[in-house]
Design an enzyme around this catalytic site. Structure first.
Site, PDB file in Angstrom:
ATOM      1  N   LYS B  22      24.514 -43.379  18.928  1.00 60.83           N
ATOM      2  CA  LYS B  22      23.799 -43.525  17.649  1.00 60.83           C
ATOM      3  C   LYS B  22      22.976 -44.810  17.642  1.00 60.83           C
ATOM      4  O   LYS B  22      21.789 -44.794  17.276  1.00 60.83           O
ATOM      5  CB  LYS B  22      24.802 -43.520  16.497  1.00 60.83           C
ATOM      6  N   ARG B  92      28.769 -47.438  10.371  1.00 62.57           N
ATOM      7  CA  ARG B  92      29.100 -46.170  11.038  1.00 62.57           C
ATOM      8  C   ARG B  92      29.507 -46.402  12.486  1.00 62.57           C
ATOM      9  O   ARG B  92      28.953 -47.249  13.172  1.00 62.57           O
ATOM     10  CB  ARG B  92      27.876 -45.251  11.091  1.00 62.57           C
ATOM     11  N   GLY B 101      32.503 -36.521  13.657  1.00 56.32           N
ATOM     12  CA  GLY B 101      33.579 -36.404  12.675  1.00 56.32           C
ATOM     13  C   GLY B 101      34.886 -37.038  13.097  1.00 56.32           C
ATOM     14  O   GLY B 101      35.860 -37.017  12.355  1.00 56.32           O
ATOM     15  N   MET B 103      35.444 -40.266  14.055  1.00 56.17           N
ATOM     16  CA  MET B 103      35.676 -41.645  13.603  1.00 56.17           C
ATOM     17  C   MET B 103      35.075 -41.849  12.213  1.00 56.17           C
ATOM     18  O   MET B 103      34.655 -40.894  11.569  1.00 56.17           O
ATOM     19  CB  MET B 103      35.114 -42.617  14.628  1.00 56.17           C
ATOM     20  N   ARG B 336      20.087 -37.083  17.827  1.00 56.80           N
ATOM     21  CA  ARG B 336      20.876 -36.954  19.068  1.00 56.80           C
ATOM     22  C   ARG B 336      20.628 -35.568  19.638  1.00 56.80           C
ATOM     23  O   ARG B 336      20.157 -34.669  18.934  1.00 56.80           O
ATOM     24  CB  ARG B 336      22.361 -37.145  18.790  1.00 56.80           C
ATOM     25  N   HIS B 454      53.166 -19.746  33.033  1.00 57.89           N
ATOM     26  CA  HIS B 454      52.953 -18.557  33.855  1.00 57.89           C
ATOM     27  C   HIS B 454      51.960 -17.625  33.195  1.00 57.89           C
ATOM     28  O   HIS B 454      50.983 -17.182  33.801  1.00 57.89           O
ATOM     29  CB  HIS B 454      54.300 -17.846  34.075  1.00 57.89           C
ATOM     30  N   ARG B 561      46.856 -14.335  46.962  1.00 59.79           N
ATOM     31  CA  ARG B 561      48.297 -14.606  46.977  1.00 59.79           C
ATOM     32  C   ARG B 561      49.028 -13.313  47.270  1.00 59.79           C
ATOM     33  O   ARG B 561      49.138 -12.454  46.395  1.00 59.79           O
ATOM     34  CB  ARG B 561      48.726 -15.157  45.608  1.00 59.79           C
ATOM     35  N   ARG B 617      46.780 -15.908  51.860  1.00 59.23           N
ATOM     36  CA  ARG B 617      47.919 -16.825  51.954  1.00 59.23           C
ATOM     37  C   ARG B 617      49.197 -16.036  52.165  1.00 59.23           C
ATOM     38  O   ARG B 617      49.475 -15.103  51.417  1.00 59.23           O
ATOM     39  CB  ARG B 617      48.050 -17.663  50.690  1.00 59.23           C
ATOM     40  N   GLU B 744      49.050 -29.131  50.403  1.00 60.07           N
ATOM     41  CA  GLU B 744      49.592 -29.153  49.042  1.00 60.07           C
ATOM     42  C   GLU B 744      50.850 -30.008  48.961  1.00 60.07           C
ATOM     43  O   GLU B 744      51.373 -30.260  47.887  1.00 60.07           O
ATOM     44  CB  GLU B 744      49.880 -27.740  48.544  1.00 60.07           C
ATOM     45  N   SER B 763      42.869 -25.738  53.005  1.00 62.61           N
ATOM     46  CA  SER B 763      42.553 -25.438  51.619  1.00 62.61           C
ATOM     47  C   SER B 763      43.476 -26.291  50.763  1.00 62.61           C
ATOM     48  O   SER B 763      44.693 -26.210  50.890  1.00 62.61           O
ATOM     49  CB  SER B 763      42.778 -23.955  51.342  1.00 62.61           C
ATOM     50  N   GLY B 765      45.645 -27.183  47.975  1.00 63.05           N
ATOM     51  CA  GLY B 765      46.367 -26.558  46.875  1.00 63.05           C
ATOM     52  C   GLY B 765      46.658 -27.655  45.876  1.00 63.05           C
ATOM     53  O   GLY B 765      47.745 -28.222  45.869  1.00 63.05           O
ATOM     54  N   THR B 766      45.676 -27.957  45.054  1.00 65.25           N
ATOM     55  CA  THR B 766      45.796 -29.144  44.214  1.00 65.25           C
ATOM     56  C   THR B 766      46.823 -28.988  43.098  1.00 65.25           C
ATOM     57  O   THR B 766      47.244 -29.980  42.526  1.00 65.25           O
ATOM     58  CB  THR B 766      44.428 -29.550  43.640  1.00 65.25           C
ATOM     59  N   ASN B 767      47.231 -27.750  42.783  1.00 62.10           N
ATOM     60  CA  ASN B 767      48.299 -27.599  41.785  1.00 62.10           C
ATOM     61  C   ASN B 767      49.577 -28.252  42.302  1.00 62.10           C
ATOM     62  O   ASN B 767      50.143 -29.144  41.673  1.00 62.10           O
ATOM     63  CB  ASN B 767      48.611 -26.120  41.518  1.00 62.10           C
ATOM     64  N   ASP B 768      50.028 -27.785  43.461  1.00 60.78           N
ATOM     65  CA  ASP B 768      51.270 -28.329  44.003  1.00 60.78           C
ATOM     66  C   ASP B 768      51.086 -29.774  44.442  1.00 60.78           C
ATOM     67  O   ASP B 768      51.986 -30.595  44.296  1.00 60.78           O
ATOM     68  CB  ASP B 768      51.769 -27.472  45.171  1.00 60.78           C
ATOM     69  N   CYS B 830      41.667 -24.665  46.305  1.00 62.81           N
ATOM     70  CA  CYS B 830      42.002 -23.387  45.672  1.00 62.81           C
ATOM     71  C   CYS B 830      42.969 -23.542  44.513  1.00 62.81           C
ATOM     72  O   CYS B 830      43.576 -22.584  44.086  1.00 62.81           O
ATOM     73  CB  CYS B 830      42.555 -22.414  46.696  1.00 62.81           C
ATOM     74  N   TYR B 850      33.813 -25.722  50.061  1.00 61.20           N
ATOM     75  CA  TYR B 850      33.797 -24.775  48.950  1.00 61.20           C
ATOM     76  C   TYR B 850      34.917 -25.071  47.956  1.00 61.20           C
ATOM     77  O   TYR B 850      35.854 -25.808  48.279  1.00 61.20           O
ATOM     78  CB  TYR B 850      33.926 -23.326  49.452  1.00 61.20           C
TER      79      TYR B 850
END
Lengths: 876, 876
Positions: B22, B92, B101, B103, B336, B454, B561, B617, B744, B763, B765-768, B830, B850
């Site tokens: 702003k 402001r 909205g 702040m 803006r 899940h 999977r 996999r 992973e 690959s 496995g960024t979750n694990d 993945c 990728y």
């Protein structure tokens, strides 16, 4: 291209990596002029190549072996397969590190029917030749072909019975001929082919067999137990035979330059006349003590004594030697540094220094730190072990000896002990709730769980004897009985004994003797302390353990797990009340009831350890570990809390986690319930104020567990400092304290340079760090790690020996990053690895300040730390 | 020392970081000559300093504010607190990124009794002055003191009721005076002190209040949702008041240069006469559309239109503007880049390019990739949403719209769908066994579980609408009913609707419209594909998902999977038989029964995806996930397997794990049961042989999960290659395949240079990897992560947005190490992060080849990949 075969005359004692221990020492003895039968060594690199080549000897290796054989023939003037003057050889394994009995040996190789017949005529000793031949057939069948020895042994037993004789020596030449003929028949029946008659084929097959034996099951297991990498491989020694079975003027024996049990400086060993090597070990006839040789063959004895002295002086260590006497002539077949008991090891090390043979540094390197363990626990005496009846064998989870009456619940064990009984707690498996009962027991026996199960870890921590995972027993905890495989039943109060160093369980109460720390031991440990730079602290949660640790030389407490303090009966109720509280107010009230107990714990700890530092780790385990799980216990607690059972069950269910290891625990608890950290800080600081009044000085080190981000640490640190600073201000005293963190989550290691800006110290929690770096749940990995060992994916249990390649990379990274922003940060290790010698050397190399281990491992760690310093150039 | 306050005339639009959005835009409008009330900006650095300084404005900052105020007085010729010609200001917030909205704002600051009285006389407009004054009191009480607005609003409502009027505008001057007096009384009652009369004090308090509002709960939540770091802080704009409430010739409004809902190029907005800013938003009176201003005040409208065009051309983007008309004179209060719907965003981007205003690269950067999501799922139409009755609100777990009959078990949902019904599956929480029922459902509603439960993960993967964690509902799965907070009960077959983009649950069946990918969308995505270098693959386990992914532009399957294939009814039986097998032989037999199914799965997948690559996999989850847990199911299975129920229960119990996440799963299964990997290899390769006959070319990429050591990988790879090579040889065809691994487990990243020697691809496995790097169990972390957000320890869910500081360090390390020994190794991601724009940019920066994400995220990933390339200098 590497050279794959060395004549004995080409090697020396420094070539162990290439020639194996036996090969290098045979070469060395040859070099310094001892009477050694001639031969050559196929290198360990040939073994490695054999495995890389899908278990095939390459052409090069075969060619070199044949060439060396020709060479041996020309030196000895004997020929392989020559009926008149045949060359016979022994083929023996020999790895870089001694692995006694793990791999295979073939003697008398080179015999066939033609050679035997003519050789018998030449030597005019038919009995000797066919005795050798039948031995060869049996060994070849066993070692090269993997056929069971039992078929041959059973035949021999029956033959002797039929003949009415007891010893092999009672068999004559014609017996030996018959036996040889029949052994070949047995061989044919099993193999469906004739026994090979070509000596060259016999030799190559035997070499392959020895290489194969490097990966037999017992060798793999032995390597794992003894930290020997499978990549080393074994060498093979091919050596001209000398014969201890030529008649009454021949024989064979083994001897040590000093007594391996006591360390006494006196030739020790035994021999058998008219025998080959394996007879001494096999116990078919009782061998004579080596001293008897002095009367039987004084010249040979004198010569042997001289050689033995020469070897000890040459190797500067107690030697374990094999020899053969062939028609009155002495031959040396092997020498190596002898295995010895812990007390012998220490006596010999100290003696060698006072004899001026080795330096103190060398002496310190001679004793395996792990061996010390057996010196620190009470032991059963020899006689009782010999006469005791073994009823089962489990895992040797925590060393020591325990004898007492069995009890099946922690509560009853406690009560019995309080009545003055010596108690053995028997459980399917233990849980944290059993801690008091475990504390009151002489020994702990569990049917489930491995070397790192709850029972094993806690018992080792306490220095209490434990046999775990004794799956061959059956238990009924309700009906209170224990059943052996044979069906023998033990009830409550029946007596048994546990040997935590062997995993054996005995019927009845075996007699014990207290471990005594002898004068030599003290001397030796003082040298170790002089040599080391790495400090050694202990993991101790109570004054008893702290005092034990101090007695063993601990220089502080590296890990006091405060949660163990909560399981005490008087406190667990208030702790559970805290967990069940619906409001912060109620939680604070419950915590306030715990405060005086916790403060008192710390006061006692400080009194035991001051002025050495004490690291206090704040509450770590998930809360559900503190709640009851049995119906009746829940009911009891519900009543006490004036809650409904349903409400309690609901809360218990809501605290259940899918993966508690990675759940709501560690500093995550303090973030949700800051009041817990606040109470613990008060207890820590108020206790300091209290003991300061007594004139004690102590700087507590408050440790925040499971930190993975800077803000987690900052949040909890802020609770600690604001609480502590106010108390200190009120007290008007000058007190100091430190706030640091465990590094046990991989992320903490990765961002250690950020955390170190705020932290006074790091303590590597390598147990959890190993779990998370591998993604191995310690409680579950037992199920598949065995497959890992047998399939040679792992050689070591990463929970016992720090994985330097992976987990160690994180430790080193965190140490470097931490020091880069905070050069004064104190760095230590407090996982199980803190008591493991190879891990301790790693800690030394990456520049940690201290290791912390269970009290009973403190002396081990002190020696390991000294060895690490010496190996890296340190001096006393 | 930094400069903490800038006059509007000192800044420009490039100073957003320092002045906030702003502030920078007010400065820019001032600079290019637009009619902007004068003022100054307190910088974001002042905010940071305020927080560093334990929430205190330092003396320097206060001094600079006062100096700037003096400056403003001298420019405007008005004085703070001057009764005759008072300076009134608005205060402001204005952060670097727009947080509408979130702040706080205070208007009319500078008023007190004396000023008001005299100002009323001067302006001859008593009503206006007291209207402003009462507004000020209420806003000050709310924003600065945190007193509830409701006390004031209630009073106002009652006052109007008493007077019998409806609108504030119906109140006259004396009403306003009374209200002002009473507001001060209410203030006193709450505050126990008088309303502050010193304007300077009012100002400093208001600045502090705005800084404080940066950390109010909704701002924290908004930042988390929008990836805004808390370290940025907010600026504060202090600006001379202009008055839209001076009478009928005054007013205030907001407008967009284009339609934010459709993108149509036409001024769009609304305004209110005789009002101040907040009245437009508050909806007290209905505002008029901006087009009406053309008739009401043609000159003002024309001027506004000109200014709007000027601003859009200047900013080269659709503008969202606030304006005030004071006695017929137009003032611009804000401009803006306007928020817009996804379809509007795309239309505007494409239009701006064809209008020649921006380049394609700029246009691509204008659209938030996450927004595309809403374009890809069927949606409820506006009308039905407006009229629908919301019965509950849960988490917007997977976008889309679903309407149908509710069923409480997966089995019944499946059967109903097979009868042709549209079905909504309602569960307390879902488990892998529910997969078939989920597949047959329009939408999934769960009462427990978060955004990564899940249900949520599987539903997003399927592109199925899901509302999860809807805790305000009560369920009885046995009796099959669902109850709302209000007590309304829904039984089986009753109809409801789910909006997966808002988390709302509606009564009955709402009407839907199919998502249509318009021409602009296609054009836009084609530009994205031209710009990006990072490939985008999809996670797909079946042909349906694969085809969907291809439709959305996926360039291959990055993760199939295989275990999801085992839950099918026909196979699970054989799979359970395999698990229950006592011998390898029985296991092989059971696996052979599964082979044809699995082979067929792959054939269909290849047909859907060839010639693009497919990563398969191997079996990953612990075996117990496949076994039944209910009594009757166990009985059924036991009978089918001719086993006793006890035996089955025993096996189920023996497979139970303490921490299944870190237990016997992934490649650990293949090590224990090599025959599983063998069967899967056969299925993969035989399927290639099959489709090759149809003329399709495909190179399957076999992925070994959970590898942590080189030997694990080598062991399983050896099974794969020996099986595959034999099949290929038999087939006589020229086929290729690759073998790679998931990264992973943290250890895999640490030793990536060793694994890469053997692996064709990695690959991530960024979750694990996130679970283990943090030590956070995804299934349990929900319990404490909320505390982490509210206590500002975390700003982001590390499972949704890749933690670049920690987990990212491992990814980068592994990529570097991998490439260092194997420059051709293919690298991908993945995990869930593969569909997250900021994580995708990270993947681009560290040089991955990728990303792979769920089919419905493919277009999002394509755009994010394009943006990553453009931000780093890429061009079309």
């Amino acid at each position: 291209m590497p050279k794959y075969v060395y004549m004995f005359s080409e090697g020396n004692k420094n070539m162990k990596e290439l020639l194996g221990g036996k090969g290098a020492n045979l070469a060395e003895m040859t070099r310094i002029g001892l009477p050694v039968p001639r031969g050559f060594t196929v290198t360990t690199e040939a073994c490695t190549s054999y495995y890389e080549n899908r278990e095939k000897l390459g052409e090069n290796i075969e060619r070199e072996i044949i060439a060396s054989l020709k060479n041996l023939e020309s030196i000895t003037g004997k020929m392989f397969g020559d009926p008149k003057n045949p060359l016979l050889v022994s083929v023996r394994s020999g790895a870089r590190a001694s692995m006694p009995g793990m791999m295979d040996t073939v003697l008398n190789l080179g015999l066939n029917d033609e050679v035997a017949e003519s050789f018998a005529k030449e030597t005019n000793n038919e009995r000797f030749v066919y005795d050798s031949y039948r031995r060869f057939i049996q060994m070849y069948a066993d070692v090269v072909k993997g056929y069971p020895k039992s078929s041959f042994e059973r035949y021999l037993d029956e033959y002797k019975e039929k003949k009415g004789v007891h010893f092999d020596t009672d068999l004559d030449a014609s017996d030996m001929k018959t036996i040889t003929k029949d052994f070949k028949k047995i061989y044919f029946e099993i193999a469906q082919e004739e026994f090979p008659i070509n000596p060259q084929e016999q030799l190559l097959e035997a070499v392959r067999a020895v290489f194969r034996s490097w990966n037999n099951e017992r060798a793999i297991y032995y390597r794992r137990m003894n930290d020997i990498p499978s990549s080393w491989g074994t060498a093979v020694n091919v050596q001209e035979m000398v014969y201890g079975n030529l008649g009454e003027n021949s024989g064979t024996g083994v001897a040590f330059t000093r007594n391996p049990a006591t360390g006494e400086k006196k030739l020790y060993g035994e021999y058998l006349m008219n025998a080959q090597g394996e007879d001494v070990v096999a116990g078919i006839r009782t061998p004579s003590p080596i001293s008897k040789l002095e009367t039987d063959m004084p010249d040979v004895y004198k010569e042997f004594e001289t050689l033995a002295n020469k070897l000890e002086n040459h190797y500067k260590d107690m030697q374990d030697m094999e020899f053969t006497i062939e028609n009155g002539k002495l031959f040396m077949l092997q020498t190596r540094n002898g295995k010895r008991t812990a007390s012998a090891a220490i006596k010999i090390a100290v003696d060698l220094v006072s004899e001026g043979k080795v330096t103190k540094e060398e002496a310190l390197l001679r004793v395996d730190p792990k061996q010390l363990d057996s010196l620190l626990h009470p032991m059963f005496n020899e006689a009782s072990l010999k006469n005791g009846k073994v009823i089962a064998t489990g895992l040797a989870a925590s060393p020591g000896a325990a004898a007492g009456a069995i009890y099946f619940t922690a509560k009853e064990a406690t009560e019995a002990n309080q009545r003055g009984e010596k108690v053995i707690l028997v459980r399917l498996e233990t849980s944290p709730e059993d801690i008091e009962g475990m504390n009151h027991s002489e020994g702990i026996l569990t049917l489930r769980g491995g070397m790192t199960s709850h029972a094993a870890v806690v018992a080792r921590g306490m220095g209490t004897c434990c046999v775990s995972g004794c799956g061959e027993l059956t238990i009924n905890e309700e009906e209170k009985w224990l059943k052996t495989k044979e069906g023998q039943i033990f009830h409550e109060k029946d007596e048994i004994s546990l040997d935590g160093s062997t995993g054996k369980v005995y019927e009845g109460k075996l007699e014990k003797e207290e471990a005594s720390i002898s004068g030599d031991f003290e001397t030796f440990m003082a040298w170790a302390d002089e040599a080391r730079t790495l400090k050694v602290r202990a993991n101790a949660d109570n004054p008893r353990d702290a005092l034990q640790a101090k007695k063993f030389g601990a220089e502080g407490i590296g890990l006091c797990r405060t949660e163990h303090m909560f399981f005490d009966k008087e406190r667990i109720f208030n702790f559970r009340k805290m967990i069940m509280a619906d409001t912060e107010e109620d939680r604070v009230k419950a915590l306030e009831a715990i405060l005086p107990y916790q403060r008192n714990d710390f006061i006692e700890l400080y009194r035991a350890m001051a002025p050495n530092p004490v690291v206090i780790r704040f509450l770590d385990p998930p809360l559900h570990e503190f709640l009851p799980h049995k119906k009746e216990e829940i009911k009891e607690l519900a009543e006490a809390l004036s809650k409904s059972e349903e409400a309690l069950e609901e809360r218990i269910a809501s605290l259940k986690e899918f993966n508690p290891m990675m759940g709501h625990r560690g500093c995550r608890l303090a973030i949700t319930y800051p009041e817990i950290a606040k109470m613990q800080t008060r207890a820590v600081i108020e206790a300091v104020i209290e003991v300061k009044k007594e004139g004690l000085e102590i700087t507590p080190e408050i440790m925040i567990p499971l930190v993975g981000s800077t803000k987690e640490f900052a949040f909890v640190k802020n609770i600690v400092t604001s609480t502590a600073d106010e108390l200190i201000k009120e007290s008007g005293m000058a007190l100091s304290y430190e706030v640091g963190t465990m590094i046990e989550v991989p992320r903490a290691a990765l961002i250690a340079d950020k955390i170190a800006k705020e932290a006074d110290f790091f303590s590597f929690g390598t147990n959890d760090l190993t779990q998370m770096t591998y993604g191995f749940s310690r409680d579950d990995a037992g199920k598949f790690l065995n497959d890992y060992y047998t399939k040679q994916i792992f050689e070591q249990d990463p929970f016992a020996r720090l994985d330097q390649e992976g987990v160690g990379q994180l430790v080193e990274m965190a140490a470097k990053k931490g020091r880069s922003v905070n050069p004064n940060i104190s760095l230590g290790v407090c996982g199980e690895h803190g008591g493991d010698p190879s891990s301790i050397e790693f800690c030394y190399r990456v520049g940690l300040d201290y290791v912390s281990c269970s009290p009973f491992r403190v002396p081990i760690a002190r020696l390991a730390a000294a060895q690490a310093a010496i190996k890296n150039g340190g001096q006393l």
